[in-house]
Design a protein around this motif. Structure first.
Motif, PDB file in Angstrom:
ATOM      1  N   MET A 120       0.851  -1.210   0.000  1.00  0.00           N
ATOM      2  CA  MET A 120       0.000   0.000   0.000  1.00  0.00           C
ATOM      3  C   MET A 120       0.877   1.246   0.000  1.00  0.00           C
ATOM      4  O   MET A 120       1.735   1.405   0.862  1.00  0.00           O
ATOM      5  N   SER A 121       0.664   2.069  -1.013  1.00  0.00           N
ATOM      6  CA  SER A 121       1.517   3.245  -1.120  1.00  0.00           C
ATOM      7  C   SER A 121       1.112   4.317  -0.118  1.00  0.00           C
ATOM      8  O   SER A 121       0.031   4.296   0.440  1.00  0.00           O
ATOM      9  N   ARG A 122       2.032   5.213   0.052  1.00  0.00           N
ATOM     10  CA  ARG A 122       1.819   6.304   0.986  1.00  0.00           C
ATOM     11  C   ARG A 122       0.591   7.135   0.588  1.00  0.00           C
ATOM     12  O   ARG A 122      -0.218   7.516   1.423  1.00  0.00           O
ATOM     13  N   LEU A 123       0.470   7.337  -0.731  1.00  0.00           N
ATOM     14  CA  LEU A 123      -0.638   8.148  -1.238  1.00  0.00           C
ATOM     15  C   LEU A 123      -1.982   7.506  -0.904  1.00  0.00           C
ATOM     16  O   LEU A 123      -2.903   8.164  -0.441  1.00  0.00           O
ATOM     17  N   LEU A 124      -2.074   6.197  -1.117  1.00  0.00           N
ATOM     18  CA  LEU A 124      -3.327   5.500  -0.837  1.00  0.00           C
ATOM     19  C   LEU A 124      -3.666   5.546   0.651  1.00  0.00           C
ATOM     20  O   LEU A 124      -4.822   5.625   1.037  1.00  0.00           O
ATOM     21  N   LYS A 125      -2.632   5.496   1.469  1.00  0.00           N
ATOM     22  CA  LYS A 125      -2.864   5.574   2.912  1.00  0.00           C
ATOM     23  C   LYS A 125      -3.405   6.948   3.292  1.00  0.00           C
ATOM     24  O   LYS A 125      -4.266   7.070   4.149  1.00  0.00           O
ATOM     25  N   ASP A 126      -2.860   7.977   2.625  1.00  0.00           N
ATOM     26  CA  ASP A 126      -3.354   9.336   2.868  1.00  0.00           C
ATOM     27  C   ASP A 126      -4.815   9.455   2.471  1.00  0.00           C
ATOM     28  O   ASP A 126      -5.623  10.056   3.167  1.00  0.00           O
ATOM     29  N   ILE A 127      -5.145   8.845   1.334  1.00  0.00           N
ATOM     30  CA  ILE A 127      -6.535   8.894   0.863  1.00  0.00           C
ATOM     31  C   ILE A 127      -7.446   8.168   1.854  1.00  0.00           C
ATOM     32  O   ILE A 127      -8.532   8.650   2.180  1.00  0.00           O
ATOM     33  N   ALA A 128      -6.974   7.016   2.328  1.00  0.00           N
ATOM     34  CA  ALA A 128      -7.759   6.248   3.294  1.00  0.00           C
ATOM     35  C   ALA A 128      -8.019   7.074   4.549  1.00  0.00           C
ATOM     36  O   ALA A 128      -9.147   7.121   5.054  1.00  0.00           O
ATOM     37  N   THR A 129      -6.993   7.754   5.027  1.00  0.00           N
ATOM     38  CA  THR A 129      -7.138   8.584   6.231  1.00  0.00           C
ATOM     39  C   THR A 129      -8.123   9.724   5.980  1.00  0.00           C
ATOM     40  O   THR A 129      -8.995   9.997   6.803  1.00  0.00           O
ATOM     41  N   GLN A 130      -7.987  10.352   4.810  1.00  0.00           N
ATOM     42  CA  GLN A 130      -8.900  11.446   4.465  1.00  0.00           C
ATOM     43  C   GLN A 130     -10.342  10.976   4.423  1.00  0.00           C
ATOM     44  O   GLN A 130     -11.253  11.659   4.893  1.00  0.00           O
TER      45      GLN A 130
ATOM     46  N   LYS B  45     -13.713  -0.526   8.683  1.00  0.00           N
ATOM     47  CA  LYS B  45     -13.428  -1.371   7.528  1.00  0.00           C
ATOM     48  C   LYS B  45     -12.255  -0.815   6.724  1.00  0.00           C
ATOM     49  O   LYS B  45     -11.366  -1.562   6.318  1.00  0.00           O
ATOM     50  N   ILE B  46     -12.295   0.497   6.480  1.00  0.00           N
ATOM     51  CA  ILE B  46     -11.205   1.134   5.732  1.00  0.00           C
ATOM     52  C   ILE B  46      -9.891   0.927   6.472  1.00  0.00           C
ATOM     53  O   ILE B  46      -8.871   0.568   5.890  1.00  0.00           O
ATOM     54  N   SER B  47      -9.931   1.121   7.780  1.00  0.00           N
ATOM     55  CA  SER B  47      -8.732   0.959   8.597  1.00  0.00           C
ATOM     56  C   SER B  47      -8.152  -0.445   8.462  1.00  0.00           C
ATOM     57  O   SER B  47      -6.944  -0.623   8.305  1.00  0.00           O
ATOM     58  N   MET B  48      -9.029  -1.452   8.482  1.00  0.00           N
ATOM     59  CA  MET B  48      -8.564  -2.837   8.396  1.00  0.00           C
ATOM     60  C   MET B  48      -8.078  -3.187   6.997  1.00  0.00           C
ATOM     61  O   MET B  48      -7.031  -3.785   6.836  1.00  0.00           O
ATOM     62  N   ARG B  49      -8.882  -2.780   6.018  1.00  0.00           N
ATOM     63  CA  ARG B  49      -8.564  -3.154   4.642  1.00  0.00           C
ATOM     64  C   ARG B  49      -7.285  -2.490   4.167  1.00  0.00           C
ATOM     65  O   ARG B  49      -6.496  -3.101   3.448  1.00  0.00           O
ATOM     66  N   CYS B  50      -7.109  -1.223   4.529  1.00  0.00           N
ATOM     67  CA  CYS B  50      -5.928  -0.490   4.063  1.00  0.00           C
ATOM     68  C   CYS B  50      -4.784  -0.547   5.071  1.00  0.00           C
ATOM     69  O   CYS B  50      -3.723  -0.009   4.831  1.00  0.00           O
TER      70      CYS B  50
END
Ligand SMILES: [Zn+2]
Length: 107
Positions: free
Chosen positions: A1-11, A41-46
């Motif tokens: 999981m890239s940093r960018l995707l993690k940022d999106i998940a957090t947002q 769910k987002i937290s777990m999946r990402c």
């Protein structure tokens, strides 16, 4: 999981949280639960931790978004340097306890 995707998940979690708060304030508790579940769910999946400022306000028992004065009751008690906070979920009655210790030199 890239940093960018993690940022999106957090947002996304922040956005869902805001929507959950709005739902609670308009009396739609069921929606607020759904948003709480989605955040988890987002937290777990990402594999992204739920931001602390949000995590505190999601009921551990029923996943509802807890809004003080609406779906939660907050009581705090200061004992020396320790601040004890008890947040009660008014939807399921679950009590969440937190302790904060002031670390500042002048505290
Ligand atoms: Zn609850």
């Amino acid at each position: 999981m890239s940093r960018l995707l993690k940022d999106i998940a957090t947002q996304r979690m922040y956005i869902l949280f805001d929507m959950g708060v709005a739902s609670v304030k308009s009396g739609r508790i069921r929606y607020a639960k759904r948003y709480g579940e989605l955040i988890r769910k987002i937290s777990m999946r990402c594999r992204v931790a739920i931001p602390k400022s949000i995590r505190r306000w999601i009921c551990k028992n029923c996943s509802v978004i807890m809004v003080p004065g609406f779906s939660a009751r907050v009581r705090s008690r200061r004992k020396g340097k320790t601040l004890r906070v008890v947040t009660t979920c008014l939807v399921c009655g679950w009590m969440h306890r937190y302790e904060f210790v002031r670390c500042r030199k002048d505290g």
